[in-house]
Design an enzyme around this catalytic site. Sequence first.
Site, mmCIF file in Angstrom:
data_model
loop_
_atom_site.group_PDB
_atom_site.id
_atom_site.type_symbol
_atom_site.label_atom_id
_atom_site.label_comp_id
_atom_site.label_asym_id
_atom_site.label_seq_id
_atom_site.Cartn_x
_atom_site.Cartn_y
_atom_site.Cartn_z
ATOM 1 N N LYS A 48 0.842 -1.198 0.000
ATOM 2 C CA LYS A 48 0.000 0.000 0.000
ATOM 3 C C LYS A 48 0.880 1.251 0.000
ATOM 4 O O LYS A 48 1.295 1.733 1.050
ATOM 5 C CB LYS A 48 -0.922 -0.003 1.223
ATOM 6 C CG LYS A 48 -1.876 -1.196 1.246
ATOM 7 C CD LYS A 48 -2.716 -1.214 2.510
ATOM 8 C CE LYS A 48 -3.686 -2.389 2.525
ATOM 9 N NZ LYS A 48 -4.511 -2.410 3.758
ATOM 10 N N GLY B 290 -7.838 -3.457 2.100
ATOM 11 C CA GLY B 290 -9.025 -3.332 2.927
ATOM 12 C C GLY B 290 -8.648 -3.245 4.395
ATOM 13 O O GLY B 290 -7.460 -3.276 4.751
ATOM 14 N N ALA C 240 -2.170 -7.475 10.075
ATOM 15 C CA ALA C 240 -1.614 -8.830 10.166
ATOM 16 C C ALA C 240 -1.894 -9.458 11.523
ATOM 17 O O ALA C 240 -2.203 -10.652 11.621
ATOM 18 C CB ALA C 240 -0.111 -8.780 9.902
ATOM 19 N N LYS D 196 -4.574 6.415 2.676
ATOM 20 C CA LYS D 196 -5.097 6.353 4.048
ATOM 21 C C LYS D 196 -3.954 6.305 5.056
ATOM 22 O O LYS D 196 -4.129 6.710 6.217
ATOM 23 C CB LYS D 196 -6.042 5.166 4.214
ATOM 24 C CG LYS D 196 -5.466 3.803 3.843
ATOM 25 C CD LYS D 196 -4.726 3.111 4.978
ATOM 26 C CE LYS D 196 -4.118 1.822 4.480
ATOM 27 N NZ LYS D 196 -3.333 1.122 5.518
ATOM 28 N N ASP E 228 -10.670 0.732 5.192
ATOM 29 C CA ASP E 228 -9.253 0.728 5.549
ATOM 30 C C ASP E 228 -8.878 1.995 6.311
ATOM 31 O O ASP E 228 -8.039 1.973 7.214
ATOM 32 C CB ASP E 228 -8.408 0.598 4.281
ATOM 33 C CG ASP E 228 -7.064 -0.081 4.547
ATOM 34 O OD1 ASP E 228 -6.815 -0.468 5.695
ATOM 35 O OD2 ASP E 228 -6.284 -0.218 3.597
ATOM 36 N N GLU F 223 4.813 3.245 5.864
ATOM 37 C CA GLU F 223 4.586 3.565 4.453
ATOM 38 C C GLU F 223 4.113 5.003 4.245
ATOM 39 O O GLU F 223 4.462 5.653 3.268
ATOM 40 C CB GLU F 223 3.565 2.609 3.837
ATOM 41 C CG GLU F 223 4.122 1.229 3.493
ATOM 42 C CD GLU F 223 4.941 1.205 2.209
ATOM 43 O OE1 GLU F 223 5.310 2.277 1.702
ATOM 44 O OE2 GLU F 223 5.221 0.098 1.728
#
Length: 339
Positions: free
Chosen positions: A109, A140, A144, A195, A249, A286
């Site tokens: 992402k 979505g 993890a 996001k 998300d 990220e």
Amino acid sequence: MTKIAVLGDGSWGSVLGSMLQDNGNEVTLYGNNESVNQEINAHHTNSHYMKNWKVNPNTRATGDLEKALDGAELVVFVLPTKAIRSVSKNVHKVLAQTGATPLLVTATKGIEPGSKKLVSEILTEEIYPNNTDRIVAISGPSHAENVAQKDLTAIACASTNVDNAKKIQKLFSNDYVRFYTNDDLVGVEVGGAVKNVIAIAAGILVGKHYGDDAKAALMTRGLAEITRLGVNYFGAKPMTFSGLAGIGDLIVTCTSVNSRNWRAGKQIGEGKTLDYVLKNMGQVVEGATTVKAVHELAQEKNIDMPISEAVYRVLYKNTNVDEEIKEMMGRSPKPEIRL
């Protein structure tokens, strides 16, 4: 049984690989951390990324890309965005030697700074030139840590070829993770990437001790920015951002302690520097990279993204958080609904 190569043996890579093995597939994890690979193979654990959790014992890990790709019908990319292009080049070399054309899935992402490319665009350029049909993006509201505990999860899988999206839907779905198909590949990717920027802002608000009203306002206006960028720059479908890869998300990433982007923002709101946060996080944040690409995109097309731009200035121009908030709240009045 489908033979699958999962590129990336971090938290998401190992959890996704283990889940796919649970689903009855043959999975090989690829990663460049040999100690992690050895631990997965010897002890079926990945303690550096996922404490107190067991990998499916039939899942194997290797640092040899050729071995990981050997016979793979499906290649899943679960790598930091910054590593996607270099690894893709190496994947292309291996596939060119064998003539194999596996389906490619991206669970990464992010947006690449400089090129401002989505991951599917990088995979297309480096592996399957001018053929996005062989690429599927999954995104979505999913962490993890939750999937590892078999929490109930719903995820979108998107492709320009709906049949390939359906293949992934069938392979990946089980009794605790449900996949929905989507034909808006770029929209799903934009939602998943941007996001993370908004999640940093959400963490900053918590670090500054703002309450529920502020967090709700931020997520709502953040969704408006994500939609504006997706539609006006990438040609995404507006409805995509009302779905799992958009608002779904966004909610989980802006509210969960499992979100590295949220945790990074919280520490910045508490007064820590970006260098300190990134050095001590232990995993990739990220949003800290994606915000650079978002800044470049917004500047190029004159897209109004005040939250994202404020995050960029705080992270890379060392501006004051309180001043940025004051500036944002004092902007000229605007209508709520606009693209």
